[in-house]
Structure formats: structure tokens, C-alpha cells
Design a protein around this motif. Structure first.
Motif, PDB file in Angstrom:
ATOM      1  N   ARG A  55       0.829  -1.220   0.000  1.00 41.28           N
ATOM      2  CA  ARG A  55       0.000   0.000   0.000  1.00 41.28           C
ATOM      3  C   ARG A  55       0.857   1.262   0.000  1.00 41.28           C
ATOM      4  N   MET A  56       1.956   1.232   0.745  1.00 41.48           N
ATOM      5  CA  MET A  56       2.843   2.396   0.779  1.00 41.48           C
ATOM      6  C   MET A  56       3.504   2.620  -0.575  1.00 41.48           C
ATOM      7  N   LEU A  57       3.933   1.544  -1.226  1.00 43.92           N
ATOM      8  CA  LEU A  57       4.586   1.681  -2.528  1.00 43.92           C
ATOM      9  C   LEU A  57       3.609   2.147  -3.597  1.00 43.92           C
ATOM     10  N   LYS A  58       2.334   1.780  -3.484  1.00 48.04           N
ATOM     11  CA  LYS A  58       1.335   2.250  -4.439  1.00 48.04           C
ATOM     12  C   LYS A  58       1.144   3.758  -4.353  1.00 48.04           C
ATOM     13  N   MET A  59       1.410   4.343  -3.195  1.00 47.66           N
ATOM     14  CA  MET A  59       1.268   5.794  -3.048  1.00 47.66           C
ATOM     15  C   MET A  59       2.302   6.540  -3.879  1.00 47.66           C
ATOM     16  N   PHE A  60       3.430   5.909  -4.181  1.00 52.64           N
ATOM     17  CA  PHE A  60       4.502   6.579  -4.904  1.00 52.64           C
ATOM     18  C   PHE A  60       4.548   6.236  -6.383  1.00 52.64           C
TER      19      PHE A  60
END
Length: 96
Positions: A83-88
Motif C-alpha cells: 500500500r505504501m509503494l502504491k502511493m509513490f
């Protein structure tokens, strides 16, 4: 090893782990999550190995709970990291 000593080591490890992780910068959250996933993977393998010995029912129950908790930590860590990597990620424009 007696249970009192094992409980003492567990409480000390839990306290130190909590104190160390609490002071980590948010920028280091993803690398820390990767490290805890690796440690949890070791805990899963160790728990399965101790369960295979099957010395007492108490050990088997504790190892089962430990494997479940470590597996939950691994899955949750990968889920949060994803989920964190999808933000970037950059959104690509749709070409119609």
C-alpha cells in the motif's frame, strides 16, 4: 532452561524491541518492515521445527500460536508495504 528464565528473557526482549521500534523515523518504516518480515520468517521456521519435535502439548500449542502470529505479521507487513509503494507510483495517462 526453566520457565522463569524464559519468561524473563521474553519480557526483556519485548521491552527492548518496543523501545527500539518506537523511536524509528517514519522514513525508515519500510526498511524496518522488511527486517521484521525476515525475523518473522525465521520465527515461523523455528516454530515449525519445534512443533515437529512434539515433546509436550504445551510446546505444540505455544508454537502453533507463535507460527500464526509470525505469519500474520509477515502477511500484514507485505500488505502495508504494498500500500505504501502504491502511493509513490505514477499514474500513466490512458490512451484512448
Amino acid at each position: 532452561m526453566n520457565y522463569e528464565f524464559g519468561l524473563y528473557v521474553f519480557m526483556l526482549a519485548a521491552f527492548l524491541g518496543f523501545e527500539l521500534i518506537r523511536k524509528v523515523s517514519p522514513l525508515l518504516h519500510t526498511p524496518l518492515m522488511s527486517l521484521t518480515n525476515a525475523i518473522s520468517a525465521i520465527a515461523v521456521v523455528a516454530g515449525i521445527q519445534v512443533m515437529a519435535e512434539g515433546k509436550t502439548t504445551f510446546n505444540t500449542v505455544l508454537c502453533t500460536l507463535g507460527v500464526i502470529a509470525a505469519t500474520t505479521n509477515i502477511v500484514g507487513g507485505f500488505w502495508i508495504t504494498d500500500r505504501m509503494l502504491k502511493m509513490f507510483r505514477r499514474e500513466t495517462p490512458n490512451r484512448d
